[in-house]
Design an enzyme around this catalytic site. Sequence first.
Site, PDB file in Angstrom:
ATOM      1  N   GLY A 128      31.850 -16.256  -8.710  1.00  0.00           N
ATOM      2  CA  GLY A 128      32.062 -16.798  -7.367  1.00  0.00           C
ATOM      3  C   GLY A 128      33.465 -16.492  -6.863  1.00  0.00           C
ATOM      4  N   TYR A 161      26.256 -32.743  -2.449  1.00  0.00           N
ATOM      5  CA  TYR A 161      27.494 -32.156  -2.984  1.00  0.00           C
ATOM      6  C   TYR A 161      28.505 -33.255  -3.321  1.00  0.00           C
ATOM      7  CZ  TYR A 161      31.550 -28.950  -3.118  1.00  0.00           C
ATOM      8  OH  TYR A 161      32.660 -28.222  -3.477  1.00  0.00           O
ATOM      9  N   VAL A 202      24.231 -23.182 -16.153  1.00  0.00           N
ATOM     10  CA  VAL A 202      24.890 -24.233 -16.952  1.00  0.00           C
ATOM     11  C   VAL A 202      24.156 -25.568 -16.930  1.00  0.00           C
ATOM     12  CG1 VAL A 202      27.199 -23.226 -16.822  1.00  0.00           C
ATOM     13  CG2 VAL A 202      26.496 -24.883 -15.082  1.00  0.00           C
TER      14      VAL A 202
END
Length: 328
Positions: free
Chosen positions: A12, A147, A59
Amino acid sequence: MQKRVLITGAAGFLGSHLCDRFIKEGFFVIAMDNLITGDLRNIDHLMQNPNFEFQLHDVTKHINISGELHYIMHFASPASPIDYLKIPIQTLKVSSLGTHNVLGLARVKKARVLVASTSEVYGDPTVHPQPEEYWGNVNPVGPRGCYDEAKRFMEAITMAYHETHKVETRIVRIFNTYGPRMRLNDGRVLPAFIGQALRGEDLTMFGDGSQTRSFCYVDDLVEGIYRLLFSDYYLPMNVGNPSEITIKEFGEEILKLTGANQKLISLPLPKDDPKQRRPDITKAQNILKWEPKVSRAEGLKITYDYFRSLPKEELFKTEHRDLEKLNK
Ligand code: UDP
């Protein structure tokens, strides 16, 4: 002896800059990414480096690393409001299940772990600028809830592993950051504005543009994070640039920089869009002896040159991946 660091979200924007920094400092870097929002082109230049290894892995599933591991940098997560809307479940999972896996790995490896939290833990803040002691004003069920709440959980479980299992932990709260390798079409304001300027379109300002943000150049951020990792400070720390600007002024700066002949047009303000954001960086200044060095004028120039150097057809792609399909 050479130290080994695992960087999640390595392909990223921030992850790839961290890879560069740790390689430069002589570490062996294990770069992990599932490539949902990351892009291998960001780390292509490191693939042949003998001190670098890439592992394609999600992950949120159990993480296996053979051999010693000294440090973990947990930077895997979608990070733009458009991404959260498209892949809310993956966004929630990577900072909750993913952080749990990372902390479990840190525990067995006796590694120090730094997790990437965010100014979004402050939500639409009623305290300005935001010091670390402020608990925030977050809507858990709004569009940013997936988020914000996942990152708040991340901080909570990180503290729990610190207290319960004595894992060495660090928590950085990252404010708006920009620089080369941002995704052109991730919906964030800087790539949106620069992309529009380059395509000859008007710049889409949301609302009346009076909302503020404080933009930090990526090299400054990486320096702050690197110092935090090697400090003794385990409570959350803000790292960002306190130079605050309205989105309208920011749009005007981009028009001036790019010499574009277009104008700013107003579109509806998205729900729960924070009205103001600026880090109080007193802690970083005192404890890390850190503060940002790159001015917005310098940083924007470098970033504009990066976007300008991309192949022309990139500019006209809406998005080069189908996020919903990847959200398994
Ligand atoms: N914004 C805008 N036009 C765009 C994209 C974003 O005016 O095309 C605004 C957005 O409403 C917000 C600010 O720019 O107030 C920063 O948005 P971004 O998505 O970059 O990050 P945020 O700080 O909101 O997470």
